[in-house]
Write a protein that holds these residues in place. Structure first.
Motif, PDB file in Angstrom:
ATOM      1  N   SER A 116       0.949  -1.096   0.076  1.00 26.47           N
ATOM      2  CA  SER A 116       0.081  -0.026  -0.006  1.00 26.47           C
ATOM      3  C   SER A 116       0.835   1.459   0.239  1.00 26.47           C
ATOM      4  N   TYR A 117       2.115   1.122  -0.248  1.00 30.92           N
ATOM      5  CA  TYR A 117       3.103   2.342  -0.284  1.00 30.92           C
ATOM      6  C   TYR A 117       2.599   3.262  -1.150  1.00 30.92           C
ATOM      7  N   ALA A 118       2.088   2.969  -2.384  1.00 36.27           N
ATOM      8  CA  ALA A 118       1.796   4.150  -3.307  1.00 36.27           C
ATOM      9  C   ALA A 118       0.483   4.790  -2.838  1.00 36.27           C
TER      10      ALA A 118
ATOM     11  N   TRP B 238      -2.421  15.377 -14.454  1.00 31.88           N
ATOM     12  CA  TRP B 238      -2.722  14.176 -15.409  1.00 31.88           C
ATOM     13  C   TRP B 238      -1.121  13.790 -16.204  1.00 31.88           C
ATOM     14  N   LEU B 239      -0.472  14.623 -16.348  1.00 31.85           N
ATOM     15  CA  LEU B 239       0.821  13.953 -16.989  1.00 31.85           C
ATOM     16  C   LEU B 239       1.722  13.152 -15.896  1.00 31.85           C
TER      17      LEU B 239
ATOM     18  N   ILE C 251       4.448   9.050 -15.382  1.00 30.92           N
ATOM     19  CA  ILE C 251       5.135   8.549 -14.249  1.00 30.92           C
ATOM     20  C   ILE C 251       4.086   7.962 -13.340  1.00 30.92           C
ATOM     21  N   PRO C 252       3.570   6.865 -13.792  1.00 27.98           N
ATOM     22  CA  PRO C 252       2.450   6.473 -12.733  1.00 27.98           C
ATOM     23  C   PRO C 252       2.985   5.693 -11.550  1.00 27.98           C
ATOM     24  N   GLU C 253       4.087   5.412 -11.590  1.00 30.08           N
ATOM     25  CA  GLU C 253       4.863   4.846 -10.286  1.00 30.08           C
ATOM     26  C   GLU C 253       5.157   5.797  -9.161  1.00 30.08           C
ATOM     27  N   VAL C 254       5.015   7.237  -9.384  1.00 34.21           N
ATOM     28  CA  VAL C 254       5.142   8.207  -8.245  1.00 34.21           C
ATOM     29  C   VAL C 254       3.995   8.142  -7.638  1.00 34.21           C
ATOM     30  N   PRO C 255       3.813   8.021  -6.127  1.00 35.31           N
ATOM     31  CA  PRO C 255       2.651   7.792  -5.454  1.00 35.31           C
ATOM     32  C   PRO C 255       1.795   9.111  -5.358  1.00 35.31           C
TER      33      PRO C 255
END
Length: 521
Positions: free
Chosen positions: A237-239, A447-448, A453-457
């Motif tokens: 759950s870190y994200a 949105w960008l 960069i979806p891995e950024v929480p």
């Protein structure tokens, strides 16, 4: 159907008492008809205890009880950071932001933005908040509330949503903010009692009847990972809660926006008798927030042990409610309905306030009579509720964790909102162009980030986007000449002094937070 006749009887009594109280406090004095100040700001007559109770009741609803319990089931006590950090945020808002709002004598947040910037900023943000409250907040509360009603009464979710909408509208649309705030006192008492019943019996069940202390010790032994307040990168759950940056990054932006610039929250403080009453009310709410994880997160953690095979995390709280004996089950169910109805009435009242004062009166009918403004407000609240009922299932039903859905969506806009207000408060050179830039950049950058960069929480994303919005807004200001604006806030005319009682209460909040995080870091 899980409820029996006794439980339904408790629910009926609660409903009648609440409607009776709402009718009583909403009565007009002979010869007096409600005006806009009466309807939208409760005649600026709310005492501190009503403000504090109403803040909590408006905040804690289905997405908080059911949604946060679901997140507690998946994540654990770490999700309580939202509640715990909200306590200190309330203190900051009460001391540094509220005096500015009250000195301006405003009805709405968009109204302040026009006073500080211009009409464009007011209109853009009014439209945004109307969309957010209608399509995200109202729909989420209705969906999760109807989910619980469906499980307990065995009725279709649509009927549950219709019941909740009609119930909340019955007293809020007629009585306005005063009816909402005064009935919230009953709602909060019932909410706390119902939540304590659920947590007590869940812990007692875990201990095999040996008591709450033994149950809590057993829970710590069986699910120790659920009591990590700061998650490690290895945590699944870190994200959602990215470690230490929760305490020093994006969560501050989320909380400041929610508690400081959110119409359906801050409207209670705007209706206070005085600045001192408003600050006492917010301090009272801060202490209640420290207590809230016991009734909204702990049941979800208990469900990890008692019901480990739930199909959806948001079923955790309703599942724990089933432990209650009939009668108490009715009280807990009434408490859940109370929380839902309170938030629905608060949100719909704020939708009506913003539309009436910032859109209708400003752009369509500047000379509207007081009677007309109240009528438009009531009509707007009704339409917003109907739209939310129709869209609740399509919009929220696909989300695995509703609480995270709400946070993620609002996180697109939050950084820009905070930049607009902070620059507007404390930087006399900030311009309308810089405010609009921050609003647009917030959505664009968010949105960008999500796309590329979806891995950024998302919590880190909120903090990073906030910094980028600050830089862009400052750049636009300097490119425009960087001179003091004629409508800048004159802080010399605002008193930030607080009473010794408020200062002592603030210190107490900080000490409690230190103890909690030192114990379960």
């Amino acid at each position: 159907m899980i409820l029996n006749g006794l439980d339904i009887g408790v629910l009926v009594v609660y409903t009648l008492v609440l409607l009776g109280v709402a009718w009583w406090v909403s009565r007009d004095e002979k010869g007096h008809e409600k005006n806009a100040n009466d309807y939208f700001l409760a005649s600026k007559s709310l005492p501190w205890w009503a403000i504090g109770a109403s803040l909590i009741a408006a905040n804690i609803s289905a997405e908080q009880i059911i949604g946060m319990s679901g997140s507690g089931y998946v994540i654990g006590m770490g999700i309580a950071a939202y509640e715990l950090m909200a306590a200190i945020t309330l203190i900051i808002i009460a001391k540094y932001f509220l005096p500015i709002f009250l000195a301006k004598g405003i009805y709405t947040m968009p109204q302040f933005l026009e006073n500080r910037y211009d009409g464009r900023v007011r209109t853009v943000m009014a439209i945004f908040w109307l969309a957010l409250y209608t399509f995200v907040n109202l729909t989420s509360v209705l969906y999760l509330g109807s989910l619980a009603i469906s499980q307990f009464l065995g009725v279709d979710m649509l009927y549950g949503m219709i019941f909740l909408a009609l119930f909340s509208m019955t007293y809020s649309i007629y009585g306005g903010l005063k009816a909402v705030a005064m009935t919230d006192i009953i709602q909060v008492v019932l909410l706390v009692l119902g939540g304590l019943f659920v947590s007590y019996l869940a812990l007692n069940q875990i201990s095999g009847g040996a008591g709450v202390v033994s149950g809590f010790s057993t829970l710590l032994e069986k699910a120790p990972e659920k009591f990590d307040m700061i998650l490690s990168p290895e945590n699944p759950s870190y994200a959602n809660l990215p470690g230490i940056s929760v305490l020093i990054g994006g969560l501050w932006i989320m909380n400041i926006s929610y508690w400081g610039f959110n119409q359906y929250i801050i409207q209670r403080a705007l209706a206070a008798k005085s600045i001192q009453e408003a600050q006492k009310g917010m301090a009272f709410a801060a202490y209640v927030k420290l207590f809230v994880p016991i009734i909204v997160v702990l049941p979800g953690i208990c469900a990890v042990v008692l019901a480990p095979d739930l199909s959806k995390p948001d079923q955790a709280y309703p599942e724990m409610m089933k432990l209650l004996p009939h009668g108490l089950l009715g009280v807990a169910f009434a408490a859940l309905v109370a929380a839902i109805a309170s938030s629905l009435s608060s949100m719909s009242n704020s939708v009506s306030t913003i539309f009436t004062m910032d859109i209708y009166k400003k752009s369509f009918n500047p000379e509207a009579s007081e009677h007309k403004l109240v009528f438009v407000g009531r009509l707007t609240a009704t339409i917003a509720m109907i739209v939310a009922v129709l869209l609740a299932k399509p919009l929220v039903g696909k989300s695995e964790q509703a609480f995270q859905f709400i946070q993620e969506f609002t996180g697109f806009f939050t950084p820009g909102i905070v930049v607009i207000f902070l620059f507007g408060f404390f930087w006399k050179k900030a311009t309308a162009a810089s405010a609009l830039t921050a609003a647009i950049a917030s959505v664009t950058f968010s949105w960008l980030f999500k796309l590329y960069i979806p891995e950024v929480p998302f919590m880190d994303r909120v903090g990073l986007v906030f910094i980028l919005c600050c830089v862009l807004a400052a750049a636009v200001t300097y490119l425009g000449g960087a001179k003091d604006q004629p409508n800048a806030v004159d802080l010399n005319g605002v008193s930030f002094s607080t009473t010794s009682g408020f200062n002592t209460a603030s210190l107490g909040v900080v000490l409690v937070l230190i103890v909690i995080y030192a114990t379960w870091w």
